[in-house]
Write a protein that holds these residues in place. Structure first.
Motif, short mmCIF file in Angstrom:
data_model
loop_
_atom_site.label_atom_id
_atom_site.label_comp_id
_atom_site.label_asym_id
_atom_site.label_seq_id
_atom_site.Cartn_x
_atom_site.Cartn_y
_atom_site.Cartn_z
N PHE A 86 1.13 -1.14 0.17
CA PHE A 86 -0.21 0.27 -0.20
C PHE A 86 0.98 1.03 0.05
O PHE A 86 0.29 2.09 -0.93
CB PHE A 86 -0.66 -0.04 0.94
CG PHE A 86 -2.82 -0.71 1.15
CD1 PHE A 86 -3.35 -0.31 -0.06
CD2 PHE A 86 -2.03 -1.90 1.30
CE1 PHE A 86 -3.82 -0.95 0.43
CE2 PHE A 86 -3.91 -2.10 1.59
CZ PHE A 86 -4.81 -2.29 0.79
N THR A 87 1.98 1.56 0.45
CA THR A 87 2.88 2.33 0.71
C THR A 87 3.39 2.89 -0.76
O THR A 87 3.32 4.00 -1.33
CB THR A 87 4.49 2.05 1.88
OG1 THR A 87 3.04 2.04 2.74
CG2 THR A 87 4.99 3.91 1.35
N GLU A 88 3.94 1.74 -0.90
CA GLU A 88 5.07 1.21 -2.65
C GLU A 88 3.67 2.21 -3.16
O GLU A 88 3.41 2.84 -4.34
CB GLU A 88 5.31 0.58 -2.74
CG GLU A 88 6.07 0.71 -4.12
CD GLU A 88 6.92 0.09 -4.47
OE1 GLU A 88 7.19 -0.60 -6.00
OE2 GLU A 88 7.76 -1.35 -3.43
N ALA A 89 2.42 1.37 -3.48
CA ALA A 89 1.27 2.17 -4.48
C ALA A 89 0.47 3.31 -4.08
O ALA A 89 -0.21 4.07 -5.17
CB ALA A 89 0.44 1.18 -4.13
N ALA A 90 0.54 4.09 -3.17
CA ALA A 90 0.62 5.67 -2.57
C ALA A 90 1.41 6.47 -3.27
O ALA A 90 1.42 7.40 -3.77
CB ALA A 90 0.02 5.85 -1.33
N MET A 91 2.41 6.44 -3.46
CA MET A 91 3.75 6.90 -3.90
C MET A 91 4.08 6.99 -5.43
O MET A 91 4.16 7.47 -5.79
CB MET A 91 5.16 6.44 -3.43
CG MET A 91 5.91 6.02 -1.20
SD MET A 91 5.30 8.05 -1.45
CE MET A 91 3.78 8.39 -0.78
N GLU A 92 3.28 5.56 -6.07
CA GLU A 92 3.41 5.56 -6.77
C GLU A 92 2.35 5.78 -8.60
O GLU A 92 2.67 5.69 -9.01
CB GLU A 92 3.41 3.84 -8.40
CG GLU A 92 5.53 3.54 -6.80
CD GLU A 92 6.80 4.36 -7.77
OE1 GLU A 92 6.55 4.77 -8.70
OE2 GLU A 92 7.14 4.14 -6.90
N VAL A 93 1.23 5.61 -7.82
CA VAL A 93 -0.40 5.85 -8.44
C VAL A 93 0.06 6.41 -8.96
O VAL A 93 -1.31 6.79 -10.49
CB VAL A 93 -1.48 4.76 -7.56
CG1 VAL A 93 -2.18 6.05 -6.72
CG2 VAL A 93 -2.58 3.90 -8.95
N SER A 94 -0.22 7.56 -8.60
CA SER A 94 -0.51 8.86 -8.82
C SER A 94 0.46 9.95 -9.91
O SER A 94 1.59 9.96 -9.59
CB SER A 94 -1.79 10.17 -7.84
OG SER A 94 -1.01 10.09 -6.88
N ASP A 95 0.36 11.31 -10.57
CA ASP A 95 1.69 12.35 -10.80
C ASP A 95 1.42 13.28 -9.79
O ASP A 95 2.39 13.92 -9.98
CB ASP A 95 1.05 12.78 -11.76
CG ASP A 95 -0.46 13.12 -12.05
OD1 ASP A 95 -1.56 13.04 -11.28
OD2 ASP A 95 -0.37 13.20 -13.29
N ASN A 96 0.81 13.36 -8.72
CA ASN A 96 1.33 13.97 -7.41
C ASN A 96 1.76 14.38 -6.45
O ASN A 96 3.08 13.03 -6.64
CB ASN A 96 -0.12 14.31 -6.40
CG ASN A 96 -1.44 14.28 -6.90
OD1 ASN A 96 -1.29 15.24 -7.04
ND2 ASN A 96 -2.44 13.44 -7.03
N PRO A 97 2.55 15.00 -6.10
CA PRO A 97 4.37 15.45 -5.78
C PRO A 97 4.45 13.65 -4.19
O PRO A 97 2.82 14.45 -3.82
CB PRO A 97 4.70 16.89 -5.00
CG PRO A 97 3.66 17.17 -6.00
CD PRO A 97 2.48 16.55 -6.11
N ARG A 98 4.94 13.22 -4.56
CA ARG A 98 5.44 12.46 -2.99
C ARG A 98 4.49 13.14 -1.98
O ARG A 98 3.42 12.41 -1.01
CB ARG A 98 6.01 11.28 -3.19
CG ARG A 98 6.46 10.88 -4.24
CD ARG A 98 8.00 9.44 -3.93
NE ARG A 98 7.65 8.70 -5.26
CZ ARG A 98 8.86 8.25 -5.77
NH1 ARG A 98 9.77 9.61 -5.81
NH2 ARG A 98 8.59 7.54 -6.73
N PRO A 99 4.92 13.91 -1.46
CA PRO A 99 4.11 14.29 0.41
C PRO A 99 3.12 14.57 -0.23
O PRO A 99 2.59 14.31 1.12
CB PRO A 99 5.62 15.48 0.34
CG PRO A 99 6.97 15.60 -0.83
CD PRO A 99 6.31 14.47 -1.92
N VAL A 100 2.69 14.91 -1.30
CA VAL A 100 1.30 15.39 -1.24
C VAL A 100 0.08 14.27 -1.06
O VAL A 100 -0.31 13.47 -0.69
CB VAL A 100 0.44 16.36 -2.25
CG1 VAL A 100 -1.13 15.98 -2.58
CG2 VAL A 100 1.65 17.21 -2.09
#
Length: 405
Positions: A318-332
């Motif tokens: 889930f953590t990797e998915a949240a970081m990779e799934v969108s084009d938003n900046p990672r902190p956001v």
């Protein structure tokens, strides 16, 4: 000029001292999650409180953590990552120490809420710092972060048991002392970090959840976290053991979380893909939740420990998915994702203990299993939003095949 660090080689353990300082503080921060597990019955006895009242230690902590996630990016983009980390650590030191002085369960719940604010500022920023400073790319950084989570979650109950056996207040003072050490390490070893070129808006994490993939990941994680924290926050009351016994059971559980996070999840992600890992882990967690509901004492101990395997797999996936799934900046993306998923951690402790008190002690785990089933359903219905993850998995698979022997 120094060679740029490889994204694949070099080894996950070859990291700058600033990364290790941040990782150490992260271990202690995550220790705070499971620290109170072995002493929950003792707190209930010493402060004359019911299990559902004591469960508010988790609810207040995670509710404030969830809401505070919405402002972490806004804060760090204005004062910088290092200052945000230090403010978060200072708040944890203050409120953990105050928690140890509590005379009523209400005071303790309030101090845990303040602790949750500090934890949110630290944890959200720590992930961004580790991803930014670690060698080996984002994937290695996330595994390192999850290793810190797993180690902290495993050591927390053990430390809580050892210190809590002397006095239920000591685990809180011990956490304050360790976090103070983390504060000093980060203050001295983490260099000045450049502020982002653009300041993050307060609305950015909520707006990020408008992305179908991130919203799918976040709301699936909400239901998963409900099941996760049903195991963590309610099971100590079911085990009927001493602080040492509860601590050892949850130490075994934490070891399973750490091993599955660091070794199991990456291997399975490359073999079957991130989304299938989520399906598999959620299905396994259903099995263990039902085992907790209906097996005898020995089965409850075994299912508690073994439930760490699907929880560890899911934490990394889930953590990797949240970081990779969108084009938003990672902190956001991380802030929006964590806001939603920690709501599950906030709801589960209180509702699980209340269901046990007013209906029967089997029902909390049945509800936890149902939440996992709902999470699987969300993944299945909204799979089209997770195509980015499947492309990332394919890229990883090709990189592994192309690495020379």
């Amino acid at each position: 000029m120094d060679a740029e660090p490889s994204t694949r080689g070099g080894g996950i353990l070859r990291q700058p001292m600033s990364v290790w300082a941040t990782a150490f503080a992260a271990v202690v921060a995550f220790m705070g999650i499971g620290l109170v597990d072995p002493i929950l019955p003792a707190i209930a006895t010493n402060l004359d409180a019911t299990p559902s009242q004591v469960s508010l230690l988790f609810t207040s902590y995670f509710l404030i953590t969830a809401v505070a996630m919405l402002v972490t990016g806004w804060v760090s983009s204005r004062i910088g990552g290092k200052r945000t980390l230090l403010i978060g650590l200072a708040l944890v030191v203050l409120f953990a120490a105050l928690a140890g002085t509590s005379d009523t369960v209400g005071q303790l719940v309030g101090f845990r809420a303040g602790w949750g604010l500090g934890n949110a500022l630290f944890v959200a920023t720590a992930l961004a710092v580790i991803v930014g400073a670690a060698t080996g790319g984002a994937e290695s950084a996330i595994i390192l972060y999850e290793a810190a989570l797993g180690l902290g979650i495993s050591l927390g109950p053990l430390a809580g048991a050892l210190l809590g056996d002397l006095n239920w207040r000591f685990p809180f003072f011990g956490t304050a002392a360790l976090m103070a050490a983390g504060f000093l390490l980060i203050a001295t070893l983490l260099g000045r970090m450049p502020r982002p070129a653009e300041k993050t808006r307060l609305s950015a994490p909520i707006r990020a959840l408008g992305h179908g993939g991130l919203a799918t990941t976040a709301f699936t994680a909400l239901f998963y976290n409900y099941a996760f924290f049903t195991v963590l926050a309610f099971t100590p009351f079911v085990l009927g053991m001493s602080a040492h016994g509860i601590g050892l059971v949850f130490f075994g559980w934490g070891v399973m979380v750490a091993l599955a996070s660091v070794f199991g999840a990456p291997a399975l992600q490359r073999r079957i893909g991130t989304v299938r890992v989520m399906h598999l882990a959620l299905a396994l967690l259903i099995v263990f939740q039902l085992g907790l509901a209906f097996l005898g004492h020995g089965g409850i101990i075994a299912c508690t420990i073994l439930s760490g395997i699907p929880i560890g797999l899911n934490n990394t996936a889930f953590t990797e998915a949240a970081m990779e799934v969108s084009d938003n900046p990672r902190p956001v993306a991380s802030a929006g994702y964590n806001f939603v998923r920690w709501l599950g951690g906030a709801l589960a402790p209180y509702f699980a203990t209340k269901l046990a008190e007013e209906v029967n002690p089997h029902l909390p785990y049945v509800v936890g299993a149902a939440c996992c089933a709902v999470a699987i359903g969300i993944l299945a219905v909204r799979r089209r939003h997770l195509g980015t993850l499947e492309r990332v998995d394919v890229d990883h698979a090709f990189q592994d095949v192309s690495v020379p022997a």
